[in-house]
Design an enzyme around this catalytic site. Sequence first.
Site, PDB file in Angstrom:
ATOM      1  N   GLU A  59     -70.555  40.543 -55.120  1.00  0.00           N
ATOM      2  CA  GLU A  59     -70.273  39.593 -56.194  1.00  0.00           C
ATOM      3  C   GLU A  59     -71.578  39.040 -56.739  1.00  0.00           C
ATOM      4  O   GLU A  59     -72.518  38.763 -55.999  1.00  0.00           O
ATOM      5  CB  GLU A  59     -69.403  38.448 -55.666  1.00  0.00           C
ATOM      6  N   LYS A  64     -62.140  38.016 -62.355  1.00  0.00           N
ATOM      7  CA  LYS A  64     -61.670  37.213 -61.225  1.00  0.00           C
ATOM      8  C   LYS A  64     -60.471  36.372 -61.647  1.00  0.00           C
ATOM      9  O   LYS A  64     -60.545  35.587 -62.599  1.00  0.00           O
ATOM     10  CB  LYS A  64     -62.813  36.322 -60.737  1.00  0.00           C
ATOM     11  N   CYS A  77     -63.815  37.908 -54.325  1.00  0.00           N
ATOM     12  CA  CYS A  77     -64.030  36.735 -53.483  1.00  0.00           C
ATOM     13  C   CYS A  77     -62.768  35.888 -53.270  1.00  0.00           C
ATOM     14  O   CYS A  77     -61.918  36.237 -52.458  1.00  0.00           O
ATOM     15  CB  CYS A  77     -65.173  35.902 -54.059  1.00  0.00           C
TER      16      CYS A  77
END
Length: 276
Positions: free
Chosen positions: A43, A112, A153
Amino acid sequence: MSTFRLALIQLQVSSIKSDNLTRACSLVREAAKQGANIVSLPECFNSPYGTTYFPDYAEKIPGESTQKLSEVAKESSIYLIGGSIPEEDAGKLYNTCSVFGPDGSLLVKHRKIHLFDIDVPGKITFQESKTLSPGDSFSTFDTPYCKVGLGICYDMRFAELAQIYAQRGCQLLVYPGAFNLTTGPAHWELLQRARAVDNQVYVATASPARDDKASYVAWGHSTVVDPWGQVLTKAGTEETILYSDIDLKKLAEIRQQIPILKQKRADLYTVESKKP
């Protein structure tokens, strides 16, 4: 093909974008030389992680960083999961992962979905939503080996996302991520093993290497977990390339031995997507 090699690049990220790109591409080439078929970067691999950095480092896609990734994927004849970068589009910023095929083509772009907004008193407070907007789509891509599902994440905390990917036929879930020194030791490995066992899939996480001088200190410990919940390999905190040979025959055996995916009670409950 029942086995393939996965490589996770735990990159030491600096404040100089060009250096990050050069180093990332160098490590991708090294992974390919070692037989990797699918390679993932971490990331925010091209910039420091933080809400103050996202606007300054943001790029269009396609742009400088993704062009480099496309070129090195083609040069190395691999599937390249491009970690994530801050993306600018139509006046909004996103935390975005781009995936490239062996011909250099863009296969999918994952923004995301779940933004990292947390407040642990005395430990850490962070709000991605100060500068970033959330994505609104699921992201999978096909390879000759298996279908792969993507999260970034904080997305890993949401079991529903992984379950939908499993329903769509994914056998490997990859989460470029940068947990911190509070959430990392508590939840990083736990969440990976949970997602793997719940859905009988392989789960891989690619973290930046740890930089104790950074404003946001990443946990490191990039990891690969098998469908039995066993940690196959795990990095330390330094820059490294982590390799794992993924055995899809083992996945099939586990699903046959403990057939939970066939035993779900759709008459009582369901998890379903509201978008394609």
